[in-house]
Scaffold this active site. Structure first.
Site, PDB file in Angstrom:
ATOM      1  N   LYS A 366      23.763  18.081  -2.346  1.00 61.10           N
ATOM      2  CA  LYS A 366      22.727  18.709  -3.168  1.00 61.10           C
ATOM      3  C   LYS A 366      21.880  19.646  -2.321  1.00 61.10           C
ATOM      4  CE  LYS A 366      22.422  15.153  -6.732  1.00 61.10           C
ATOM      5  NZ  LYS A 366      23.479  14.242  -6.270  1.00 61.10           N
ATOM      6  N   ARG A 444      -5.842  10.466 -12.377  1.00 59.73           N
ATOM      7  CA  ARG A 444      -6.382   9.818 -11.185  1.00 59.73           C
ATOM      8  C   ARG A 444      -7.852  10.165 -11.028  1.00 59.73           C
ATOM      9  NH1 ARG A 444      -2.357   7.955  -7.821  1.00 59.73           N
ATOM     10  NH2 ARG A 444      -3.635   8.102  -5.954  1.00 59.73           N
ATOM     11  N   SER A 475      -4.760   1.963  -3.153  1.00 60.03           N
ATOM     12  CA  SER A 475      -4.729   3.301  -2.569  1.00 60.03           C
ATOM     13  C   SER A 475      -6.070   3.644  -1.907  1.00 60.03           C
ATOM     14  CB  SER A 475      -4.380   4.333  -3.638  1.00 60.03           C
ATOM     15  OG  SER A 475      -5.208   4.180  -4.759  1.00 60.03           O
ATOM     16  N   ARG A 477      -7.912   1.608  -0.110  1.00 55.48           N
ATOM     17  CA  ARG A 477      -7.879   1.076   1.256  1.00 55.48           C
ATOM     18  C   ARG A 477      -6.913   1.871   2.125  1.00 55.48           C
ATOM     19  NH1 ARG A 477      -5.673  -4.351   3.987  1.00 55.48           N
ATOM     20  NH2 ARG A 477      -7.096  -4.443   5.765  1.00 55.48           N
ATOM     21  N   ARG A 478      -5.911   2.427   1.508  1.00 52.40           N
ATOM     22  CA  ARG A 478      -4.978   3.254   2.273  1.00 52.40           C
ATOM     23  C   ARG A 478      -5.557   4.626   2.575  1.00 52.40           C
ATOM     24  NH1 ARG A 478      -1.306   1.452  -1.525  1.00 52.40           N
ATOM     25  NH2 ARG A 478      -1.015   3.558  -2.368  1.00 52.40           N
ATOM     26  N   GLY A 484      -5.430   5.967  -8.490  1.00 49.87           N
ATOM     27  CA  GLY A 484      -4.942   5.774  -9.849  1.00 49.87           C
ATOM     28  C   GLY A 484      -5.622   4.596 -10.524  1.00 49.87           C
ATOM     29  N   ASP A 485      -6.106   3.682  -9.717  1.00 54.53           N
ATOM     30  CA  ASP A 485      -6.802   2.525 -10.271  1.00 54.53           C
ATOM     31  C   ASP A 485      -7.718   1.940  -9.210  1.00 54.53           C
ATOM     32  OD1 ASP A 485      -5.272   1.130  -8.448  1.00 54.53           O
ATOM     33  OD2 ASP A 485      -3.759   0.584  -9.906  1.00 54.53           O
ATOM     34  N   ASP A 487      -8.383  -1.565  -7.235  1.00 53.74           N
ATOM     35  CA  ASP A 487      -7.847  -2.892  -6.952  1.00 53.74           C
ATOM     36  C   ASP A 487      -8.863  -3.679  -6.156  1.00 53.74           C
ATOM     37  OD1 ASP A 487      -5.180  -2.302  -8.019  1.00 53.74           O
ATOM     38  OD2 ASP A 487      -5.037  -0.946  -6.319  1.00 53.74           O
ATOM     39  N   ASN A 579       5.621  -2.621   1.195  1.00 49.20           N
ATOM     40  CA  ASN A 579       5.724  -4.044   0.879  1.00 49.20           C
ATOM     41  C   ASN A 579       7.166  -4.486   0.707  1.00 49.20           C
ATOM     42  OD1 ASN A 579       3.003  -4.418   0.945  1.00 49.20           O
ATOM     43  ND2 ASN A 579       2.716  -4.456  -1.271  1.00 49.20           N
TER      44      ASN A 579
END
Length: 644
Positions: A366, A444, A475, A477-478, A484-485, A487, A579
DNA sequence: GCCA
DNA sequence: CAGTACG
DNA sequence: TGGCCGTTACTG
């Protein structure tokens, strides 16, 4: 689920043809077709209580190729009985008869062959016009037809006593009437030759033959809208965000420095050439994705952005499709795309692409096509008119591939159709909320807003119990610039004899009183362990005087026993690919990792790994560091764990 | 899809 | 149980 | 050719 039940569910599923490897003369190629159309099978697996993975796969195989799998034996309908009992080479007549509900093999009609699975696999692509042997003419998915030869049924007869059954035995003319069934396009020899040549020149074009059109016929009528799939790009093209500020619990470290110290990059005169050599080396012995910290340094300027764009577009098309095959394709694309994105210089050849770990023959081809033409024809082929609709539906929280395709096949095409329950479709409570806040949920939020909402929730939580440990994960913490949310992880030390039991329930009602939580998506279930629960809902930023929007935001709250906090931190920090890689590595090392801890001695019964397990014993769970250490994964800060 |  | 969602 | 994360958690 029994084999019969599975066969029944299959009949409701759309036919989305899978690829099949077909030997054609001296060359082998992959392509798509409805090879088994007009065949009706009864499949004898010998499994009494449930259908094994293998049985399901084989039924899928038949279904995807246009064949019908009967849920119950019916001598009137069946054209072939497949006997695939415990030992495939030695079919079990007793089991077969019990499954069929017959007394003796001779009760099976003579025109119905009893074949081993191997027969199904015996198809070979032959040049059009080759009428030798047991040939069939089948649709090629592009409106044309191709000729396929299968072994005679008797060659794979399950029972010696029934070799005579079906076509080919004694009477090789038995397939005469098949000739008229498919009407191949009239082609001159020259035209046919041309077609074959072009097919051979580019392997991919052969593979590209797709029978999606058949699926569409089956599913419903045509829709005219073409929707641009940009979701993944919204996610992946977030501006590289700064490491969390000093007020965060995670220490602010210069990330490039930390990456360099981990990788110990030696001085080299030609760093790019060296990278290529390194990639080649890695190809031989690929480690786990979780082992190497993410290097964000190259994300800004990707020399292969055009390739990445095209592959991502294709990946998004597959993401909307319903089959297992597509699921794994997406998994595979996501890994190879990441490798290509971080590859430091322009890819110039098939060979170079192939040398990147995670990039196989197909993707390299490809890439070659993109390099040469700037286009990827496969995108247009996969872009069927059902896709934009099911993609739209899948944007509804609680709607996945299956529901989306069900609604599509019920004739729904727009969100309003869903709202109106057009044609009697069912919409769950969660989906109703997802529908109501469709745009909110798919938008987001700025990092700052996530932080603001978190602060408000933490304030309320700590007011319930000041000893609570409350952290924002995901995200945020990252270190992402948009989230997007939200946590949130909650736990509590137990050294004073107390715990966070009951806290989540109080917290939720408090947040509802405050007007922060507006909708519940799923409520925690404390039945197993009062300290362990998941909540999902929609919330809004605490309103400030004067200004303030009330865009609903997804919020997830997780509570865990204090002992499990390390494993929970890892899980809840992610990202998902990191993960999965970590868990895969744990598994390969004989451990098992989940959000509760790292376990050793987990014994799974051979095969069917869901069944019978010895619990194993927990060996680490309290800190992220010890879990990393035991797994031999170099320590990585949250923002270094980005893999997707 | 890729890989062992 | 199947489907969906979660990192 | 089979595996690809989790004996994940929650809904209906």
């Amino acid at each position: 689920m029994t084999a019969a039940e599975y066969a029944q569910t299959l009949q409701l599923k759309p036919v989305v043809p899978a690829t099949a490897t077909v030997s054609g003369g001296d060359s082998q190629r992959k392509w798509r077709h409805l090879l088994l159309k007009d065949f009706t099978f009864f499949y004898v697996s010998g499994e009494l209580t449930y259908a094994s993975q293998s049985t399901k796969k084989r039924m899928d195989y038949i279904h995807c190729r246009g064949g019908i799998v009967l849920p119950a034996y019916d001598p009137e309908l069946v054209t072939h009985i497949i006997v695939d009992t415990a030992n495939p080479d030695k079919p079990d007549a007793g089991v077969t008869l019990r499954t069929l509900g017959l007394k003796k093999l001779s009760d099976i009609p003579d025109h119905v062959p009893t074949v081993k699975w191997k027969w199904v696999n015996s198809a070979k692509l032959v040049p059009n016009g080759d009428r030798a042997g047991n040939f069939r003419i089948v649709e090629d998915g592009n409106g044309g037809h191709v000729t396929v030869r299968m072994d005679w049924e008797f060659m794979h007869s399950a029972f010696v006593a029934r070799v005579h059954a079906g076509k080919g035995f004694k009477n090789t003319g038995g397939n005469e009437k098949d000739k008229g069934k498919g009407k191949p396009k009239a082609k001159t020899t020259a035209q046919r030759k041309e077609g074959e040549n072009s097919e051979e020149e580019d392997n991919d074009s052969a593979e590209d033959i797709s029978d999606i059109s058949c699926a569409c016929r089956l599913i419903g009528s045509v829709v005219g809208v073409r929707l641009i799939f940009v979701c993944s790009r919204n996610f992946t093209q977030d501006a590289p965000s700064p490491p969390p500020s000093a007020k965060e619990t995670t220490p602010a470290v210069n990330q490039t420095k930390s990456v360099q110290s981990e990788r110990e990059i030696p001085f080299i005169s030609d760093p790019l050439g060296e990278f290529e050599a390194l990639a080649k080396e890695e190809k031989k012995a690929e480690g786990f994705l979780c082992d190497a910290p993410n290097s964000n340094s190259l994300t800004s300027e990707c020399p292969n952005q055009d390739i990445v764009d095209k592959l991502e577009e294709l990946m998004e098309l597959h993401r909307a499709k319903p089959t297992e095959e597509d699921k794994w394709r997406v998994y595979s694309y996501s890994k190879s795309i990441r490798k290509i994105r971080t590859y430091p210089h322009r890819i110039t050849s098939y060979e170079e692409a192939r040398n990147i770990p995670g990039v196989g023959d197909k993707t390299a081809l490809k890439i070659k096509e993109i390099l040469e033409t700037g286009e990827l024809r496969r995108i247009d082929i996969e872009y069927t008119e059902d896709l934009d609709v099911v993609h739209l539906f899948q944007g509804i929280y609680g709607v996945g591939q299956h529901i989306a395709y069900m609604w599509y096949s019920a004739g729904c095409r727009t969100l309003d159709d869903i709202r109106e329950r057009k044609n009697g479709i069912k919409v769950s409570d969660v989906q109703e909320i997802g529908l109501k806040y469709y745009d909110d949920i798919n938008t987001r939020m700025p990092r700052a807003e996530a932080g603001e909402i978190f602060t408000a929730i933490k304030r309320t939580a700590v007011s319930i119990d000041p000893h609570l440990y409350v952290e924002i994960m995901g995200s945020y913490r990252r270190g992402k610039a948009t989230c997007g949310d939200i946590d949130i992880l909650i736990t509590r030390p137990t050294d004073d004899g107390n715990s966070h039991e009951g806290v989540l329930a109080s917290l939720l009602s408090a947040l509802q009183r405050e007007g922060i939580i507006r909708e519940n998506l799923s409520m925690p279930d404390f039945k197993d362990d009062p300290l362990e629960a998941v909540y999902r809902g929609l919330c809004v930023r605490p309103l400030r005087e004067g200004e303030g929007h009330d865009t609903k935001r997804l919020v997830h709250i997780l509570t865990v026993p204090y002992k499990s906090r390390g494993a929970a931190l890892i899980y809840y920090t992610g990202d998902d690919i990191f993960n999965r890689s970590l868990r895969l590595k744990a598994n390969k090392m004989g451990y098992s990792l989940n959000q509760r801890g790292l376990f050793a001695g987990v014994v799974r019964s051979t095969e069917n790994k869901m069944i019978k397990t010895c619990d194993g014993h927990i060996i680490a769970s309290e800190t992220e560091q010890e879990i990393f250490r035991i797994l031999g994964v170099p320590w990585q800060e949250p923002w270094e764990r980005v893999r997707s």
